[in-house]
Write an enzyme that holds these catalytic residues in place. Structure first.
Site, PDB file in Angstrom:
ATOM      1  N   GLY A 148      23.138  96.679  68.876  1.00 41.57           N
ATOM      2  CA  GLY A 148      22.500  95.520  69.515  1.00 41.57           C
ATOM      3  C   GLY A 148      22.898  95.436  70.974  1.00 41.57           C
ATOM      4  N   ALA A 149      23.196  96.601  71.558  1.00 39.27           N
ATOM      5  CA  ALA A 149      23.780  96.648  72.907  1.00 39.27           C
ATOM      6  C   ALA A 149      22.758  96.418  74.008  1.00 39.27           C
ATOM      7  CB  ALA A 149      24.472  97.993  73.113  1.00 39.27           C
ATOM      8  N   GLY A 150      21.492  96.306  73.640  1.00 40.38           N
ATOM      9  CA  GLY A 150      20.465  96.155  74.672  1.00 40.38           C
ATOM     10  C   GLY A 150      20.268  94.733  75.149  1.00 40.38           C
TER      11      GLY A 150
ATOM     12  N   SER B 280      27.926  84.341  62.143  1.00 37.33           N
ATOM     13  CA  SER B 280      27.425  83.143  62.842  1.00 37.33           C
ATOM     14  C   SER B 280      27.998  81.921  62.141  1.00 37.33           C
ATOM     15  CB  SER B 280      25.895  83.101  62.769  1.00 37.33           C
ATOM     16  OG  SER B 280      25.435  81.812  63.147  1.00 37.33           O
TER      17      SER B 280
ATOM     18  N   TYR C 225      18.690  84.007  57.263  1.00 38.70           N
ATOM     19  CA  TYR C 225      19.686  84.333  58.299  1.00 38.70           C
ATOM     20  C   TYR C 225      21.081  83.852  57.874  1.00 38.70           C
ATOM     21  CZ  TYR C 225      21.805  84.393  62.992  1.00 38.70           C
ATOM     22  OH  TYR C 225      22.623  84.620  64.063  1.00 38.70           O
TER      23      TYR C 225
ATOM     24  N   GLY D  60      21.933  90.322  75.109  1.00 33.47           N
ATOM     25  CA  GLY D  60      22.824  89.242  74.667  1.00 33.47           C
ATOM     26  C   GLY D  60      24.287  89.612  74.497  1.00 33.47           C
TER      27      GLY D  60
ATOM     28  N   THR E 165      21.467  83.419  74.763  1.00 30.38           N
ATOM     29  CA  THR E 165      20.901  84.781  74.720  1.00 30.38           C
ATOM     30  C   THR E 165      19.439  84.655  74.296  1.00 30.38           C
ATOM     31  OG1 THR E 165      21.213  85.238  72.374  1.00 30.38           O
ATOM     32  CG2 THR E 165      23.129  85.614  73.794  1.00 30.38           C
TER      33      THR E 165
ATOM     34  N   ASP F 146      18.282 102.397  64.766  1.00 26.19           N
ATOM     35  CA  ASP F 146      17.854 101.272  63.918  1.00 26.19           C
ATOM     36  C   ASP F 146      18.921 101.116  62.842  1.00 26.19           C
ATOM     37  OD1 ASP F 146      16.813  99.528  62.079  1.00 26.19           O
ATOM     38  OD2 ASP F 146      14.929 100.602  61.791  1.00 26.19           O
ATOM     39  N   VAL F 147      19.727 100.061  62.941  1.00 28.19           N
ATOM     40  CA  VAL F 147      20.872  99.920  62.030  1.00 28.19           C
ATOM     41  C   VAL F 147      20.461  99.728  60.572  1.00 28.19           C
ATOM     42  CG1 VAL F 147      22.411  99.021  63.829  1.00 28.19           C
ATOM     43  CG2 VAL F 147      21.124  97.410  62.396  1.00 28.19           C
TER      44      VAL F 147
END
Ligand code: NAP
Length: 255
Positions: free
Chosen positions: A15-17, A152, A165, A19, A200, A71-72
């Site tokens: 998810g480094a792209g 979260s 979620y 936020g 984000t 794609d994780v």
């Protein structure tokens, strides 16, 4: 000479792209790590390396940092990430940050099975696949490591419109704590971070009136900055946190 609390370490961030993942790359590199930015959006990961990571470590070159499309939720893609990293760096990363995450919000009574599956596949299964793949390489190489999984606070308290979620994020905590019990004997630490409401792109999907309502429940009275979460990630990745494992740490302005 490279200095910082993670100097000389290799870190992989999913998810480094965007936020929190992007901020993690920035702070980890500022503190001396070489960073592999993994994201399903390759261009965004490259952008992280070019405009955040390298600049943060005081140079305008990409240096040893790299970006890998991943794609994780797809085990083949995760294996490709692992193999590419090993080929390039000759050793597995000893800091693994699982920040890739998505939302597909809807009321329980209206949520489709597809939206449930999509969220669980990225947030929970994706974290599992990445954690398992790199933990296997660390144990094979007899290397210590630190795995940081982003959950979260919604996983703890629930939230309207987020049954999928919230369930995925509660799962990330339980999974991290279980992995910590299994991997402690290899000196691999596993911790979960529970951010509150952080500024984000993911938060842009939440209607303004809901954000205003939520902020009333935040004692610090503001959204968090992704860099504030990245500082905690970097602390957990470093030896400064050497006796912390199996923890689930809130970073929520007191929510
Ligand atoms: P973000 O800005 O949307 O970043 C998430 C990144 O993950 C995006 O670059 C996204 O790419 C990428 N991604 C999505 N699906 C992926 C997949 N299958 N494989 C690889 N990469 C994928 O969100 P963020 O706020 O930084 O969130 C980071 C993490 O923190 C998430 O796990 C999120 O649930 C968690 N979190 C955030 C908050 C908050 O308030 N921001 C609060 C609590 C927890 P695309 O843009 O192409 O989808």
């Amino acid at each position: 000479m490279v200095t910082g609390i993670v100097a000389g370490r290799l870190a992989v961030v999913t998810g480094a792209g965007s936020g929190i993942g992007r901020a993690a790359c920035q702070v980890l590199s500022r503190e001396g790590a070489t960073v592999i930015a993994a994201d399903n959006n390759y261009e965004a990961a490259v952008q992280t390396i070019k405009t955040h990571t390298a600049l943060a470590s005081g140079s305008n070159a990409v240096g040893d940092h790299s970006a890998i499309e991943t794609d994780v939720s797809d085990s083949n893609s995760v294996q490709h990430l692992v193999q590419t990293a090993l080929k390039q760096y000759k050793a597995p990363p000893t800091i693994v940050v699982n920040s890739a995450g998505i939302t597909r919000d809807n009321w329980l009574l209206k949520m489709s099975e597809e939206d449930y599956n999509t969220v669980l596949n990225v947030n929970l299964k994706g974290t599992f696949l990445v954690m398992q793949a790199f933990a296997q390489k660390l144990t094979e190489a007899s290397l210590p490591g630190s795995i940081i999984n982003i959950s979260s606070i919604v996983g703890k308290y629930g939230n309207l419109g987020q049954t999928n979620y919230a369930g995925s994020k509660a799962g990330v905590v339980a999974m991290s704590q279980s992995a910590a019990k299994e991997l402690g004997k290899f000196n691999i630490r596993v911790n979960a971070i529970l951010p509150g409401f952080i500024k984000t792109p993911i938060i842009e999907t939440v209607p303004d009136k809901v954000v205003d309502k939520l902020l009333k429940m935040v004692p610090l009275g503001r959204l968090g900055d992704p860099v504030e979460v990245a500082e905690l990630i970097t602390f957990l990745g470093s030896d400064k946190s050497s006796y912390i494992t199996g923890a689930a740490i809130d970073i929520s302005g007191g929510f």
